[in-house]
Design a protein around this motif. Sequence first.
Motif, short mmCIF file in Angstrom:
data_model
loop_
_atom_site.label_atom_id
_atom_site.label_comp_id
_atom_site.label_asym_id
_atom_site.label_seq_id
_atom_site.Cartn_x
_atom_site.Cartn_y
_atom_site.Cartn_z
N THR A 186 0.85 -1.18 0.00
CA THR A 186 0.00 0.00 0.00
C THR A 186 0.89 1.24 0.00
O THR A 186 2.10 1.16 0.27
CB THR A 186 -0.91 0.03 1.23
N GLU A 243 0.91 3.60 2.15
CA GLU A 243 1.42 3.81 3.50
C GLU A 243 2.53 2.83 3.83
O GLU A 243 3.52 3.19 4.47
CB GLU A 243 0.28 3.71 4.51
N GLU A 261 -0.44 -0.33 -4.33
CA GLU A 261 -1.76 -0.95 -4.45
C GLU A 261 -2.88 0.07 -4.63
O GLU A 261 -3.85 -0.18 -5.34
CB GLU A 261 -2.02 -1.80 -3.20
N ASP A 262 -2.74 1.22 -3.99
CA ASP A 262 -3.85 2.15 -3.83
C ASP A 262 -4.25 2.89 -5.10
O ASP A 262 -3.44 3.15 -5.98
CB ASP A 262 -3.50 3.22 -2.79
N ARG A 263 -5.49 3.32 -5.10
CA ARG A 263 -5.92 4.38 -5.99
C ARG A 263 -5.57 5.70 -5.31
O ARG A 263 -5.44 5.75 -4.08
CB ARG A 263 -7.41 4.30 -6.27
N THR A 278 -5.61 9.06 -3.37
CA THR A 278 -6.45 9.62 -2.32
C THR A 278 -6.33 11.13 -2.35
O THR A 278 -5.23 11.67 -2.35
CB THR A 278 -6.03 9.10 -0.93
N ILE A 317 -11.56 9.12 -3.36
CA ILE A 317 -10.75 8.12 -4.04
C ILE A 317 -11.01 8.19 -5.55
O ILE A 317 -12.17 8.17 -5.99
CB ILE A 317 -11.06 6.70 -3.53
N ARG A 346 -4.01 4.91 -10.69
CA ARG A 346 -3.28 4.24 -9.61
C ARG A 346 -2.16 5.14 -9.15
O ARG A 346 -1.66 5.99 -9.88
CB ARG A 346 -2.73 2.89 -10.09
N THR A 347 -1.75 4.92 -7.92
CA THR A 347 -0.72 5.74 -7.29
C THR A 347 0.66 5.15 -7.51
O THR A 347 0.83 3.93 -7.52
CB THR A 347 -0.99 5.84 -5.78
#
Length: 276
Positions: free
Chosen positions: A128, A130, A209-211, A213, A222, A227-228
């Motif tokens: 992720t 984070e 993993e994330d989209r 934010t 979101i 994707r990030t």
Amino acid sequence: APDSAFAELARILHAEDFDDGPVQLNANPKPVPAVNADMVRIDRGPFIAGEDLIVNYPRREETIANAYWIDRYEVTNAEFAEFLRATGRENEGVDSIDLGLYGDHPVVRVTWSEAVGYAEWAGKRLPTAEEWERAARGTDGRKYPWGDEPVEKELLERDACLGRGSMDDNSGTFRQSPEGFGAPVGTHARDMSPDGVFDVFGNVAEFVEDRPTVWNDGVVAISDRERTWKGLGWRMPGESFFSLGWYGTAPEGSQGKNDMIGFRCAKSAAPLKEAR
């Protein structure tokens, strides 16, 4: 100035001047160690995330709820080539890099879905945002892997494999530097996190993993189309205002392929047994 550097960065990230073509698999690639068998354990706990210069991603305290492992090095061309051979899968679009010749360099020009596919094949997943940031900057929210002390642009580019190419201001044509696409993984010793994770500030940016934010007065939104990625890529300028809190976005499909974006993998850690 930050504004002009941001504009240049946007031009670099959206350049489409590389050749389209299939992945070139060298029939006799040079042997390359399976470097991503080496992972670093990150324990649960609080850390400082974000960057105040980025309005949508403010500096704040976050908490890692569960321990995890993360690759010490970025996934290489040789490792990705083995994934393609083992699965019979074809790369989803543009890529003219010889995966055997540059086997120890980080793989680039992959889609987010290809990165996920590799991770699942390897028994892992993408970290992720984070998790990536905690592994890259430790718990104290440091700006660079080595701390917060200011670094001259030339030293930053040298120590973190940045600034290795430029765009022609008139034609928009990309001029590749003699060093090529990034550097072999793990060769920039100063670009190492407090936990021993290499190439977190430079070399290539990395899908997570994330989209994306977006923060707006405490309200989180979101994106459903992008994707990030975290970190910086070898063509990006070594500007002093960049930090490990920086992030960017790319389209989820083939339009998100970029010669500065790769990835590394993570996996959740089994709980440690309590001492009796």
